[in-house]
Design a protein around this motif. Structure first.
Motif, PDB file in Angstrom:
ATOM      1  N   VAL A   1       0.868  -1.172   0.000  1.00 43.65           N
ATOM      2  CA  VAL A   1       0.000   0.000   0.000  1.00 43.65           C
ATOM      3  C   VAL A   1       0.902   1.218   0.000  1.00 43.65           C
ATOM      4  CG1 VAL A   1      -1.764   1.302   1.269  1.00 43.65           C
ATOM      5  CG2 VAL A   1      -1.821  -1.205   1.258  1.00 43.65           C
ATOM      6  N   GLY A   2       0.626   2.139  -0.906  1.00 42.19           N
ATOM      7  CA  GLY A   2       1.395   3.367  -0.970  1.00 42.19           C
ATOM      8  C   GLY A   2       0.483   4.571  -1.035  1.00 42.19           C
TER       9      GLY A   2
ATOM     10  N   ASP B   1      -8.417  10.271   6.751  1.00 40.53           N
ATOM     11  CA  ASP B   1      -8.720   9.297   5.704  1.00 40.53           C
ATOM     12  C   ASP B   1      -8.047   9.685   4.396  1.00 40.53           C
ATOM     13  OD1 ASP B   1     -10.362   7.912   7.463  1.00 40.53           O
ATOM     14  OD2 ASP B   1     -12.179   8.939   6.802  1.00 40.53           O
ATOM     15  N   TYR B   2      -7.553   8.662   3.679  1.00 39.76           N
ATOM     16  CA  TYR B   2      -6.912   8.826   2.380  1.00 39.76           C
ATOM     17  C   TYR B   2      -7.497   7.790   1.430  1.00 39.76           C
ATOM     18  CZ  TYR B   2      -3.750  11.667   5.117  1.00 39.76           C
ATOM     19  OH  TYR B   2      -3.233  12.631   5.948  1.00 39.76           O
ATOM     20  N   THR B   3      -7.921   8.243   0.261  1.00 46.73           N
ATOM     21  CA  THR B   3      -8.584   7.373  -0.704  1.00 46.73           C
ATOM     22  C   THR B   3      -7.567   6.560  -1.493  1.00 46.73           C
ATOM     23  OG1 THR B   3     -10.405   8.936  -0.915  1.00 46.73           O
ATOM     24  CG2 THR B   3     -10.144   7.343  -2.691  1.00 46.73           C
ATOM     25  N   ILE B   4      -7.850   5.268  -1.630  1.00 43.33           N
ATOM     26  CA  ILE B   4      -7.091   4.376  -2.501  1.00 43.33           C
ATOM     27  C   ILE B   4      -7.900   4.231  -3.781  1.00 43.33           C
ATOM     28  CG2 ILE B   4      -6.270   2.011  -2.812  1.00 43.33           C
ATOM     29  CD1 ILE B   4      -5.936   1.889   0.256  1.00 43.33           C
ATOM     30  N   SER B   5      -7.256   4.501  -4.930  1.00 34.65           N
ATOM     31  CA  SER B   5      -8.007   4.461  -6.184  1.00 34.65           C
ATOM     32  C   SER B   5      -7.143   3.913  -7.313  1.00 34.65           C
ATOM     33  CB  SER B   5      -8.514   5.851  -6.542  1.00 34.65           C
ATOM     34  OG  SER B   5      -7.426   6.714  -6.763  1.00 34.65           O
ATOM     35  N   LEU B   6      -7.803   3.622  -8.432  1.00 34.31           N
ATOM     36  CA  LEU B   6      -7.112   3.102  -9.608  1.00 34.31           C
ATOM     37  C   LEU B   6      -6.248   4.181 -10.237  1.00 34.31           C
ATOM     38  CD1 LEU B   6      -6.710   0.666 -11.468  1.00 34.31           C
ATOM     39  CD2 LEU B   6      -8.669   1.460 -12.795  1.00 34.31           C
ATOM     40  N   ASN B   7      -6.788   5.368 -10.336  1.00 30.68           N
ATOM     41  CA  ASN B   7      -6.071   6.471 -10.964  1.00 30.68           C
ATOM     42  C   ASN B   7      -5.837   7.562  -9.939  1.00 30.68           C
ATOM     43  OD1 ASN B   7      -6.194   5.274 -13.589  1.00 30.68           O
ATOM     44  ND2 ASN B   7      -8.344   5.861 -13.650  1.00 30.68           N
ATOM     45  N   GLY B   8      -4.691   7.545  -9.341  1.00 29.42           N
ATOM     46  CA  GLY B   8      -4.374   8.545  -8.331  1.00 29.42           C
ATOM     47  C   GLY B   8      -3.053   8.217  -7.683  1.00 29.42           C
ATOM     48  N   GLY B   9      -2.660   9.033  -6.745  1.00 32.45           N
ATOM     49  CA  GLY B   9      -1.376   8.851  -6.098  1.00 32.45           C
ATOM     50  C   GLY B   9      -1.364   7.779  -5.025  1.00 32.45           C
ATOM     51  N   ASN B  10      -2.526   7.284  -4.628  1.00 31.15           N
ATOM     52  CA  ASN B  10      -2.606   6.289  -3.559  1.00 31.15           C
ATOM     53  C   ASN B  10      -3.087   4.968  -4.131  1.00 31.15           C
ATOM     54  OD1 ASN B  10      -1.979   8.483  -1.975  1.00 31.15           O
ATOM     55  ND2 ASN B  10      -4.075   8.784  -1.284  1.00 31.15           N
ATOM     56  N   GLY B  11      -2.346   3.897  -3.864  1.00 23.60           N
ATOM     57  CA  GLY B  11      -2.700   2.614  -4.458  1.00 23.60           C
ATOM     58  C   GLY B  11      -2.448   1.444  -3.539  1.00 23.60           C
ATOM     59  N   ALA B  12      -2.819   0.275  -4.009  1.00 27.80           N
ATOM     60  CA  ALA B  12      -2.613  -0.976  -3.297  1.00 27.80           C
ATOM     61  C   ALA B  12      -2.439  -2.080  -4.323  1.00 27.80           C
ATOM     62  CB  ALA B  12      -3.800  -1.275  -2.384  1.00 27.80           C
ATOM     63  N   ASN B  13      -1.544  -3.008  -4.044  1.00 31.99           N
ATOM     64  CA  ASN B  13      -1.286  -4.153  -4.914  1.00 31.99           C
ATOM     65  C   ASN B  13      -1.344  -5.430  -4.082  1.00 31.99           C
ATOM     66  OD1 ASN B  13      -0.699  -2.173  -6.780  1.00 31.99           O
ATOM     67  ND2 ASN B  13       1.490  -2.481  -6.729  1.00 31.99           N
ATOM     68  N   TYR B  14      -1.579  -6.548  -4.765  1.00 32.71           N
ATOM     69  CA  TYR B  14      -1.639  -7.844  -4.094  1.00 32.71           C
ATOM     70  C   TYR B  14      -1.005  -8.887  -5.001  1.00 32.71           C
ATOM     71  CZ  TYR B  14      -3.493 -12.070  -1.927  1.00 32.71           C
ATOM     72  OH  TYR B  14      -3.616 -13.301  -1.338  1.00 32.71           O
TER      73      TYR B  14
ATOM     74  N   LYS C   1     -10.306   0.314  -5.311  1.00 34.36           N
ATOM     75  CA  LYS C   1     -11.004   1.318  -4.521  1.00 34.36           C
ATOM     76  C   LYS C   1     -10.908   0.935  -3.054  1.00 34.36           C
ATOM     77  CE  LYS C   1     -15.273   3.908  -4.215  1.00 34.36           C
ATOM     78  NZ  LYS C   1     -16.590   4.132  -4.755  1.00 34.36           N
ATOM     79  N   GLY C   2     -10.634   1.936  -2.220  1.00 33.65           N
ATOM     80  CA  GLY C   2     -10.566   1.657  -0.804  1.00 33.65           C
ATOM     81  C   GLY C   2     -10.211   2.880  -0.001  1.00 33.65           C
ATOM     82  N   LYS C   3      -9.866   2.624   1.264  1.00 32.46           N
ATOM     83  CA  LYS C   3      -9.565   3.723   2.170  1.00 32.46           C
ATOM     84  C   LYS C   3      -8.439   3.315   3.103  1.00 32.46           C
ATOM     85  CE  LYS C   3     -12.495   4.804   5.501  1.00 32.46           C
ATOM     86  NZ  LYS C   3     -13.607   5.366   6.274  1.00 32.46           N
ATOM     87  N   LEU C   4      -7.526   4.242   3.282  1.00 30.56           N
ATOM     88  CA  LEU C   4      -6.455   4.148   4.253  1.00 30.56           C
ATOM     89  C   LEU C   4      -6.748   5.213   5.305  1.00 30.56           C
ATOM     90  CD1 LEU C   4      -3.512   3.357   5.181  1.00 30.56           C
ATOM     91  CD2 LEU C   4      -2.743   5.176   3.646  1.00 30.56           C
ATOM     92  N   THR C   5      -6.801   4.826   6.560  1.00 32.02           N
ATOM     93  CA  THR C   5      -7.043   5.777   7.636  1.00 32.02           C
ATOM     94  C   THR C   5      -5.829   5.804   8.548  1.00 32.02           C
ATOM     95  OG1 THR C   5      -9.428   5.384   7.579  1.00 32.02           O
ATOM     96  CG2 THR C   5      -8.546   6.396   9.574  1.00 32.02           C
ATOM     97  N   ILE C   6      -5.231   6.963   8.684  1.00 28.14           N
ATOM     98  CA  ILE C   6      -4.126   7.138   9.617  1.00 28.14           C
ATOM     99  C   ILE C   6      -4.730   7.533  10.959  1.00 28.14           C
ATOM    100  CG2 ILE C   6      -2.015   8.435  10.140  1.00 28.14           C
ATOM    101  CD1 ILE C   6      -1.838   6.546   7.686  1.00 28.14           C
ATOM    102  N   THR C   7      -4.471   6.708  11.974  1.00 27.29           N
ATOM    103  CA  THR C   7      -5.020   6.966  13.305  1.00 27.29           C
ATOM    104  C   THR C   7      -3.981   7.586  14.236  1.00 27.29           C
ATOM    105  OG1 THR C   7      -4.527   4.696  13.970  1.00 27.29           O
ATOM    106  CG2 THR C   7      -6.757   5.147  13.122  1.00 27.29           C
ATOM    107  N   LYS C   8      -2.695   7.407  13.887  1.00 31.55           N
ATOM    108  CA  LYS C   8      -1.626   8.049  14.668  1.00 31.55           C
ATOM    109  C   LYS C   8      -0.460   8.324  13.734  1.00 31.55           C
ATOM    110  CE  LYS C   8       1.068   7.813  18.892  1.00 31.55           C
ATOM    111  NZ  LYS C   8       1.055   7.231  20.239  1.00 31.55           N
ATOM    112  N   LEU C   9       0.023   9.546  13.764  1.00 36.88           N
ATOM    113  CA  LEU C   9       1.213   9.950  13.022  1.00 36.88           C
ATOM    114  C   LEU C   9       2.022  10.825  13.976  1.00 36.88           C
ATOM    115  CD1 LEU C   9       2.940  10.108  10.500  1.00 36.88           C
ATOM    116  CD2 LEU C   9       1.463  11.957   9.673  1.00 36.88           C
ATOM    117  N   ASP C  10       2.939  10.192  14.676  1.00 36.43           N
ATOM    118  CA  ASP C  10       3.730  10.862  15.697  1.00 36.43           C
ATOM    119  C   ASP C  10       5.202  10.759  15.317  1.00 36.43           C
ATOM    120  OD1 ASP C  10       5.189  11.594  17.989  1.00 36.43           O
ATOM    121  OD2 ASP C  10       3.628  10.854  19.334  1.00 36.43           O
ATOM    122  N   LEU C  11       5.734  11.809  14.707  1.00 34.61           N
ATOM    123  CA  LEU C  11       7.117  11.787  14.263  1.00 34.61           C
ATOM    124  C   LEU C  11       8.087  11.923  15.430  1.00 34.61           C
ATOM    125  CD1 LEU C  11       6.858  13.814  10.956  1.00 34.61           C
ATOM    126  CD2 LEU C  11       6.764  11.342  11.306  1.00 34.61           C
TER     127      LEU C  11
END
Length: 174
Positions: A87-88, A97-110, A132-142
């Motif tokens: 997943v990228g 929330d970040y959208t996973i889509s066919l045509n876009g900067g966010n994707g997933a492969n299997y 199509k899908g969704k990536l949800t970041i619940t914590k981003l603590d650098l």
């Protein structure tokens, strides 16, 4: 003449009532964990091919915040079938929330090397026609170096079954 009937049986382990209960918990502590359901079946990283079976990278300075999750496992009767999920996402710079889509900067492969080609790899168009899908970041603590979240997506290409990833969760120390 008596009738002899032979009945064969094999052991079937009952499926758990809730397959998601076999996944690692959805935490936000840097637990170095990943789990999901793939077509309703529990999927967690396992095995080793010389590289870690879970790698999560995050670069806040590239593409507005670039996240990549790469994980694999070995399955099959001899644990010799490689399966992997990647997943990228770009522009990941806050909890949300970040959208996973066919045509876009966010994707997933299997990948599933136990399936015949071309159904062993769900990667990019033109073979892949639906993502199509969704990536949800619940914590981003650098400061603590922790990124956690959930994910779900569906992949499809003609002539192959859909791949449905649900109840995904990851929690990684960067």
């Amino acid at each position: 003449m008596p009738l002899l009937m032979v009945v064969g049986c094999h052991r079937n382990d009952p499926a758990p009532a809730n397959p998601a209960s076999l996944l690692p918990p959805a935490t936000q502590t840097g637990a170095n964990s990943f789990g999901c359901l793939v077509n309703g079946q529990p999927w967690v990283p396992s095995g080793n091919n010389g590289t870690p079976n879970l790698v999560v990278t995050y670069d806040p300075n590239y593409l507005g915040g670039a996240l990549q999750i790469k994980t694999y496992r070995y399955s099959g009767a001899k644990n010799d079938v490689l399966q992997g999920i990647v997943v990228g996402a770009a522009q990941v710079n806050k909890v949300g929330d970040y959208t996973i889509s066919l045509n876009g900067g966010n994707g997933a492969n299997y990948i599933d090397n136990g399936l015949p080609s071309p159904c062993n790899y769900y990667g990019e168009a033109p073979a892949l026609t639906y993502r199509k899908g969704k990536l949800t970041i619940t914590k981003l603590d650098l400061t603590q170096g922790i990124i956690s979240g959930t994910l779900a997506f569906t992949l499809y290409q003609p002539g192959c079954d859909s791949v449905r990833v649900t109840n995904g969760r990851f929690d990684k120390k960067l």
